[in-house]
Design an enzyme around this catalytic site. Structure first.
Site, PDB file in Angstrom:
ATOM      1  N   ASP A  74      -1.683   6.574   6.369  1.00 35.30           N
ATOM      2  CA  ASP A  74      -2.794   5.715   5.948  1.00 35.30           C
ATOM      3  C   ASP A  74      -3.050   4.744   7.099  1.00 35.30           C
ATOM      4  OD1 ASP A  74      -4.422   3.718   4.926  1.00 35.30           O
ATOM      5  OD2 ASP A  74      -3.137   3.249   3.199  1.00 35.30           O
ATOM      6  N   TRP A 127       0.823  -1.208   0.000  1.00 31.12           N
ATOM      7  CA  TRP A 127       0.000   0.000   0.000  1.00 31.12           C
ATOM      8  C   TRP A 127       0.858   1.260   0.000  1.00 31.12           C
ATOM      9  CZ3 TRP A 127      -4.164  -1.332  -2.040  1.00 31.12           C
ATOM     10  CH2 TRP A 127      -4.864  -2.476  -1.663  1.00 31.12           C
ATOM     11  N   LYS A 162     -12.088  -1.860   6.680  1.00 25.37           N
ATOM     12  CA  LYS A 162     -11.304  -2.817   7.447  1.00 25.37           C
ATOM     13  C   LYS A 162     -11.815  -2.870   8.888  1.00 25.37           C
ATOM     14  CE  LYS A 162      -8.948  -3.117   3.723  1.00 25.37           C
ATOM     15  NZ  LYS A 162      -7.772  -2.410   3.294  1.00 25.37           N
TER      16      LYS A 162
HETATM   17  C1  LIG Z   1      -7.200  -1.989   1.957  1.00 27.75           C
HETATM   18  C2  LIG Z   1      -6.185  -0.936   2.064  1.00 27.75           C
HETATM   19  C3  LIG Z   1      -6.044   0.055   1.074  1.00 27.75           C
HETATM   20  C4  LIG Z   1      -6.879   0.081  -0.186  1.00 27.75           C
HETATM   21  O1  LIG Z   1      -8.178   0.434   0.061  1.00 27.75           O
HETATM   22  P1  LIG Z   1      -9.262   0.683  -1.113  1.00 27.75           P
HETATM   23  O2  LIG Z   1     -10.387   1.272  -0.345  1.00 27.75           O
HETATM   24  O3  LIG Z   1      -9.557  -0.654  -1.714  1.00 27.75           O
HETATM   25  O4  LIG Z   1      -8.676   1.633  -2.098  1.00 27.75           O
HETATM   26  C5  LIG Z   1      -5.093   1.028   1.279  1.00 27.75           C
HETATM   27  N1  LIG Z   1      -4.313   1.049   2.371  1.00 27.75           N
HETATM   28  C6  LIG Z   1      -4.412   0.105   3.335  1.00 27.75           C
HETATM   29  C7  LIG Z   1      -3.526   0.171   4.524  1.00 27.75           C
HETATM   30  C8  LIG Z   1      -5.351  -0.910   3.205  1.00 27.75           C
HETATM   31  O5  LIG Z   1      -5.449  -1.851   4.176  1.00 27.75           O
END
Ligand SMILES: *Cc1c(COP(=O)(O)O)cnc(C)c1O
Length: 361
Positions: free
Chosen positions: A171, A101, A195
């Site tokens: 993030d 990511w 998540k």
């Molecule tokens: C799942 C995830 C993403 C991607 O998320 P989307 O909503 O599918 O774009 C980005 N960063 C992290 C840390 C993730 O766990």
């Protein structure tokens, strides 16, 4: 109806009582005669829903008044572009590469300016967090970027990097609201909610006001990706993901009832300890992450034998323990044990692993 234990990395398990409440309110939200899905985002009743959601989130995270909270759509992946588009005023940013990511975020940022990769754990398949106490960060970098919890590899920054006075952008998609956080240490905290917080389709961006006061870094930044405009319109510039925000609001209330972020942390540490303690004594299963950098949320493990891994995933599913297959880039297994995973889910998993080890060890 039998609910399984869902160890999916995302979209993921939600608190059962939240789902029940949503079901109860599905046809008639609090006497409005409508489902929340059917409501105008400009109606009085919806206004209360989104305002309450923001208020509860602010309370939970202790978000200072000089930070804006924006509910967004577009996935965390869209934020990979929004971050540089809003912040890269000097055209330069430092990225710490701790997994897929962060790598994707850096690749996207490279479209808008210079990306300096100041640290990486790629050399050991991202199984650890690099030492970030004394990084070589250019003076004029606009921000330092991290993926705080690495969903795929199961690592977490337990200590934030020393940014040497630069703004920290994180993030937090897979560790959102999993433990207390000091918002003042960040310029921007953002994450997708699917998540740990709610249904897919909602992102939350928490950004310090002064960083967006002069508008985005590029005048071509699309209106929809302009944090200043989104913030000034209280997330209602256009139609936001209304139902998703409503569910997030319910999860915020559930977390408050569970003792807030302190309560969540204790609950998550207890669950993670059960699983890591088992892994540490097992002769068949092995955790893949350096112990000091282990995530409370995502726990990857392997047997070292691909066939046995596949057998485990299959038999676990038959036993009501689902979505334990590891990410395609890592293999093996991964148990995501987010806020809403009950202790019994982890206890059942560990009991199943012990039994599997006895039969296959
Ligand atoms: C799942 C995830 C993403 C991607 O998320 P989307 O909503 O599918 O774009 C980005 N960063 C992290 C840390 C993730 O766990």
């Amino acid at each position: 109806m039998a609910r399984i234990y869902n160890f999916s990395a995302g979209p993921a398990v939600l608190p059962e009582e939240v789902l029940r409440e949503c079901a109860e309110e599905m046809l008639d939200y609090k006497g409005s005669g409508m489902s929340v899905m059917e409501m105008s985002h400009r109606s009085k009743v919806y206004d209360q829903i989104i305002k309450d959601a923001e208020k509860d989130l602010r309370e939970l995270m202790n978000i200072p008044d000089n930070y804006k909270v924006i509910f967004r759509q577009g996935g965390a992946n869209l934020q990979f572009a929004e971050v540089p588009m809003n912040l890269m005023k000097n055209g330069k940013a430092a990225y710490i590469i701790t997994g897929q990511w962060a790598k994707k975020a850096a690749a996207e940022a490279e479209k808008y300016g210079e990306v300096i990769k100041v640290a990486s754990s790629a050399d050991k398949t991202f199984s650890y967090i690099p030492d970030c106490s004394d990084l070589d960060i250019p003076e004029d970098a606009d921000y330092v970027y991290i993926c705080e919890n690495n969903t795929i590899y199961g690592t977490k920054f337990h200590t934030l990097p020393n940014t040497k006075g630069h703004e920290l952008v994180a993030d937090v998609s897979s560790c959102f609201l999993s433990e207390p956080v000091d918002v003042t240490k960040y310029g921007v905290i953002y994450g997708g909610v699917q998540k740990n917080v709610g249904p897919a389709g909602v992102q939350i961006v928490i950004v310090r006001e002064d960083l967006i006061a002069d508008g985005p870094a590029f005048k071509q930044t699309p209106t929809m990706m302009n944090w200043k405009i989104q913030a000034e319109n209280d997330s209602l510039y256009n139609t936001p993901p209304t139902y998703g925000i409503y569910v997030c609001g319910k999860v915020f209330k559930w977390i408050k009832k569970m003792g807030g972020l302190e309560g969540m942390k204790a609950h998550n540490e207890k669950k993670a300890k059960i699983l890591y303690d088992f892994l540490d004594q097992s002769k068949l299963f092995k955790g893949t992450v350096v112990p000091a950098d282990r995530s409370l949320m995502n726990v990857p493990f392997v047997t070292g034998n691909e066939e046995l891994d596949a057998k485990f995933v299959k038999e676990a599913k038959a036993a009501g323990l689902e979505n334990l297959k590891g990410h395609r880039t890592v293999g093996g297994m991964r148990a995501s044990i987010y806020n809403a995973m009950p202790i019994e889910g982890v206890e059942k998993l560990v009991a199943f692993m012990a039994e599997f080890e006895k039969n296959n060890g």
